[in-house]
Design a protein around this motif. Structure first.
Motif, PDB file in Angstrom:
ATOM      1  N   MET A   1      -4.830 -22.983 -21.456  1.00 37.14           N
ATOM      2  CA  MET A   1      -4.947 -23.160 -20.009  1.00 37.14           C
ATOM      3  C   MET A   1      -4.502 -21.878 -19.299  1.00 37.14           C
ATOM      4  N   GLU A   2      -5.240 -21.495 -18.241  1.00 34.88           N
ATOM      5  CA  GLU A   2      -4.928 -20.310 -17.472  1.00 34.88           C
ATOM      6  C   GLU A   2      -4.331 -20.701 -16.132  1.00 34.88           C
ATOM      7  N   VAL A   3      -3.300 -19.969 -15.720  1.00 35.96           N
ATOM      8  CA  VAL A   3      -2.657 -20.266 -14.441  1.00 35.96           C
ATOM      9  C   VAL A   3      -3.541 -19.817 -13.264  1.00 35.96           C
ATOM     10  N   PHE A   4      -4.420 -18.820 -13.515  1.00 35.30           N
ATOM     11  CA  PHE A   4      -5.389 -18.388 -12.520  1.00 35.30           C
ATOM     12  C   PHE A   4      -6.783 -18.818 -12.966  1.00 35.30           C
ATOM     13  N   LYS A   5      -7.589 -19.265 -12.023  1.00 38.39           N
ATOM     14  CA  LYS A   5      -8.954 -19.648 -12.377  1.00 38.39           C
ATOM     15  C   LYS A   5      -9.896 -19.387 -11.207  1.00 38.39           C
ATOM     16  N   LEU A   6     -11.164 -19.140 -11.530  1.00 35.18           N
ATOM     17  CA  LEU A   6     -12.206 -18.939 -10.529  1.00 35.18           C
ATOM     18  C   LEU A   6     -12.999 -20.226 -10.376  1.00 35.18           C
ATOM     19  N   SER A   7     -13.309 -20.569  -9.131  1.00 35.42           N
ATOM     20  CA  SER A   7     -14.072 -21.782  -8.865  1.00 35.42           C
ATOM     21  C   SER A   7     -15.199 -21.445  -7.900  1.00 35.42           C
ATOM     22  N   THR A   8     -16.406 -21.920  -8.205  1.00 36.63           N
ATOM     23  CA  THR A   8     -17.541 -21.752  -7.310  1.00 36.63           C
ATOM     24  C   THR A   8     -17.737 -23.045  -6.537  1.00 36.63           C
ATOM     25  N   ALA A   9     -17.779 -22.942  -5.210  1.00 39.11           N
ATOM     26  CA  ALA A   9     -17.832 -24.137  -4.368  1.00 39.11           C
ATOM     27  C   ALA A   9     -18.937 -24.015  -3.329  1.00 39.11           C
ATOM     28  N   GLU A  40      -6.334 -30.202  -2.902  1.00 42.19           N
ATOM     29  CA  GLU A  40      -6.555 -31.250  -3.900  1.00 42.19           C
ATOM     30  C   GLU A  40      -7.967 -31.197  -4.479  1.00 42.19           C
ATOM     31  N   VAL A  41      -8.943 -30.833  -3.648  1.00 42.57           N
ATOM     32  CA  VAL A  41     -10.338 -30.782  -4.110  1.00 42.57           C
ATOM     33  C   VAL A  41     -10.500 -29.745  -5.216  1.00 42.57           C
ATOM     34  N   PHE A  42      -9.884 -28.566  -5.018  1.00 44.25           N
ATOM     35  CA  PHE A  42     -10.002 -27.483  -6.001  1.00 44.25           C
ATOM     36  C   PHE A  42      -8.872 -27.499  -7.022  1.00 44.25           C
ATOM     37  N   ASP A  43      -7.887 -28.367  -6.834  1.00 45.51           N
ATOM     38  CA  ASP A  43      -6.768 -28.517  -7.760  1.00 45.51           C
ATOM     39  C   ASP A  43      -6.038 -27.187  -7.968  1.00 45.51           C
ATOM     40  N   GLY A  44      -5.679 -26.561  -6.865  1.00 41.74           N
ATOM     41  CA  GLY A  44      -4.941 -25.312  -6.960  1.00 41.74           C
ATOM     42  C   GLY A  44      -4.683 -24.716  -5.588  1.00 41.74           C
ATOM     43  N   VAL A  45      -3.896 -23.639  -5.573  1.00 43.80           N
ATOM     44  CA  VAL A  45      -3.609 -22.906  -4.336  1.00 43.80           C
ATOM     45  C   VAL A  45      -4.659 -21.810  -4.199  1.00 43.80           C
ATOM     46  N   VAL A  46      -5.350 -21.769  -3.057  1.00 47.88           N
ATOM     47  CA  VAL A  46      -6.405 -20.777  -2.831  1.00 47.88           C
ATOM     48  C   VAL A  46      -5.762 -19.432  -2.512  1.00 47.88           C
ATOM     49  N   LEU A  47      -6.024 -18.417  -3.362  1.00 47.93           N
ATOM     50  CA  LEU A  47      -5.454 -17.084  -3.169  1.00 47.93           C
ATOM     51  C   LEU A  47      -6.420 -16.146  -2.454  1.00 47.93           C
ATOM     52  N   SER A  48      -7.715 -16.271  -2.752  1.00 44.17           N
ATOM     53  CA  SER A  48      -8.709 -15.423  -2.099  1.00 44.17           C
ATOM     54  C   SER A  48     -10.071 -16.096  -2.181  1.00 44.17           C
ATOM     55  N   TYR A  49     -11.014 -15.588  -1.401  1.00 48.01           N
ATOM     56  CA  TYR A  49     -12.358 -16.167  -1.374  1.00 48.01           C
ATOM     57  C   TYR A  49     -13.388 -15.072  -1.156  1.00 48.01           C
ATOM     58  N   LYS A  92     -21.827 -20.586  -0.042  1.00 50.80           N
ATOM     59  CA  LYS A  92     -21.543 -20.651  -1.480  1.00 50.80           C
ATOM     60  C   LYS A  92     -20.402 -19.681  -1.704  1.00 50.80           C
ATOM     61  N   ALA A  93     -19.229 -20.215  -2.012  1.00 51.45           N
ATOM     62  CA  ALA A  93     -18.030 -19.380  -2.073  1.00 51.45           C
ATOM     63  C   ALA A  93     -17.431 -19.358  -3.470  1.00 51.45           C
ATOM     64  N   LYS A  94     -16.857 -18.204  -3.815  1.00 44.26           N
ATOM     65  CA  LYS A  94     -16.072 -18.075  -5.046  1.00 44.26           C
ATOM     66  C   LYS A  94     -14.611 -18.025  -4.644  1.00 44.26           C
ATOM     67  N   LEU A  95     -13.821 -18.901  -5.232  1.00 44.19           N
ATOM     68  CA  LEU A  95     -12.407 -19.003  -4.885  1.00 44.19           C
ATOM     69  C   LEU A  95     -11.535 -18.640  -6.076  1.00 44.19           C
ATOM     70  N   LEU A  96     -10.515 -17.840  -5.816  1.00 42.20           N
ATOM     71  CA  LEU A  96      -9.508 -17.558  -6.838  1.00 42.20           C
ATOM     72  C   LEU A  96      -8.350 -18.517  -6.605  1.00 42.20           C
TER      73      LEU A  96
END
Length: 244
Positions: A1-9, A40-49, A92-96
């Motif tokens: 498991m990685e503490v940082f992850k990229l999510s496409t939303a 809660e939707v992304f299950d993490g703290v949003v650092l950048s977009y 269409k956003a990429k979130l760190l």
């Protein structure tokens, strides 16, 4: 498991018509509200977009009901807000995301320590606390040259003090407060400076060991060649002596 992850939303940002003159700025403002908060939707703290506009559409929030009479509409108009049109901008956003989970290793800077706990800050916005029962017995609290430290009894140079970068284990996280409960019980936790140096020394030992083994192998091969030459020379000299 990685503490940082990229999510496409796929997101929809709703903007007031007054913001239509500068849509990119309005989008940045709305997305900025997501930063450094647990989602809660992304299950993490949003650092950048990084968002790209896909399309736009306009809608109007209704303030009257089709079946209402005119008098009722006039009465309700005093209570209801005025008509609020808005634009829905599809992105269409990429979130760190920063998403620490139990048993993950993370790093932070020691801001304060005492006899019973260590306070750490992670990424400059998330606080962490390591209490006495989660600090392994190898570390002893001391006051050294007027400075509070946790010093290892087995490794003299392994010291944790204010300003040290430490690697610790996540026990739990309070998502509303952005507060982590950590642990220094595992042997692979502690001062990053010491841990990295220890890893470098270990890898250096392995390299030296491999070089020593390869050098020894070359010596054995060389000895084998020398033995063959000596045997050949000995055979030749013995044959000559027999002929004589």
């Amino acid at each position: 498991m990685e503490v940082f992850k990229l999510s496409t939303a796929n997101l929809v940002v709703y903007l007031h018509p007054s913001k239509a003159g500068n849509v990119p700025q309005a989008i940045r403002y709305e997305l900025g509200k997501l930063l450094f908060k647990f989602n809660e939707v992304f299950d993490g703290v949003v650092l950048s977009y990084n968002g790209n506009v896909v399309g736009t559409n306009a809608k109007i929030l209704p303030t009257t009901h089709p079946n209402e009479t005119v008098e009722k509409q006039i009465t309700n108009a005093k209570i209801r807000p005025s008509i609020h049109p808005y634009f829905g901008v599809r992105l269409k956003a990429k979130l760190l995301l920063f998403s620490p989970k139990p048993d993950m290793l993370i790093e932070g800077k020691v801001m304060k320590l005492g006899e019973e706990l260590i306070h750490v800050v992670v990424l400059g916005f998330c606080s962490a606390t390591i209490i006495e029962e989660d600090i392994r017995k190898d570390f002893r609290y001391k006051i050294k040259h007027g400075e509070e430290v946790y010093a290892s009894t087995s490794e003299r140079r392994h010291v944790i003090k204010v300003g040290s970068m430490v690697r610790f284990l996540v026990k739990s996280m309070d998502e509303d407060m952005l507060h982590i409960s950590g642990s220094l019980l595992p042997p692979n936790t502690g001062s990053i400076k010491w841990l990295d140096k220890d890893e470098d020394l270990e890898s250096e030992r392995r390299v030296k060991k491999r070089k020593g083994e390869s050098h020894k192998g070359m010596q054995v091969q060389g000895m084998g060649l020398l033995d063959k030459e000596l045997l050949q020379n000995n055979d030749g000299s013995s044959k000559k002596s027999k002929r004589r």
